[in-house]
Design a protein around this motif. Sequence first.
Motif, mmCIF file in Angstrom:
data_model
loop_
_atom_site.group_PDB
_atom_site.id
_atom_site.type_symbol
_atom_site.label_atom_id
_atom_site.label_comp_id
_atom_site.label_asym_id
_atom_site.label_seq_id
_atom_site.Cartn_x
_atom_site.Cartn_y
_atom_site.Cartn_z
ATOM 1 N N GLN A 1 28.433 64.904 89.375
ATOM 2 C CA GLN A 1 26.915 64.947 89.254
ATOM 3 C C GLN A 1 26.378 65.093 87.599
ATOM 4 N N LYS A 2 27.250 64.808 86.927
ATOM 5 C CA LYS A 2 26.359 64.476 85.615
ATOM 6 C C LYS A 2 25.882 63.312 85.337
ATOM 7 N N GLU A 3 24.502 63.229 84.983
ATOM 8 C CA GLU A 3 23.800 61.996 84.827
ATOM 9 C C GLU A 3 23.740 61.449 83.322
ATOM 10 N N TYR A 4 23.833 60.180 83.040
ATOM 11 C CA TYR A 4 23.828 59.683 81.645
ATOM 12 C C TYR A 4 22.861 58.393 81.972
ATOM 13 N N ILE A 5 22.081 58.280 80.783
ATOM 14 C CA ILE A 5 21.288 57.218 80.712
ATOM 15 C C ILE A 5 21.413 56.517 79.169
ATOM 16 N N VAL A 6 21.653 55.426 79.073
ATOM 17 C CA VAL A 6 21.902 54.522 77.961
ATOM 18 C C VAL A 6 20.729 53.524 77.631
#
Length: 116
Positions: free
Chosen positions: A36-41
């Motif tokens: 459930q870790k979210e990443y945005i690039v």
Amino acid sequence: MNRVLLFQTYKKEYELKDPEIYDGWEYILYYKTSNQKEYIVNYVPHHLPINLRVLHDFITKIIDTANPSVSSKFEYNGITRKEAKELYSKYPPPPPKQTLQRIKFIAPANKDLTKK
């Protein structure tokens, strides 16, 4: 995809560098891991490291060859809206162009500059 996304650490932005000119799309890559870790690039494709560039090219190739049907509606999800607001505050649009004012040209007085 796991090799590219899970075992690497990426910056949040791969954006334009001043004074570069770019006339193309800017993208947001959003992914969530199984824990459930979210990443945005946020990125411009030609500024990506090679691993992410390969992933970007792979995804765009799938989209281009899938022939998605044309729809009259376009939906935003929460992540898009949040990122759009953040990017707008960081990179606001340029101020509107100022209107030009007409001025009357007055010829300078004719002086003989050769005499001293």
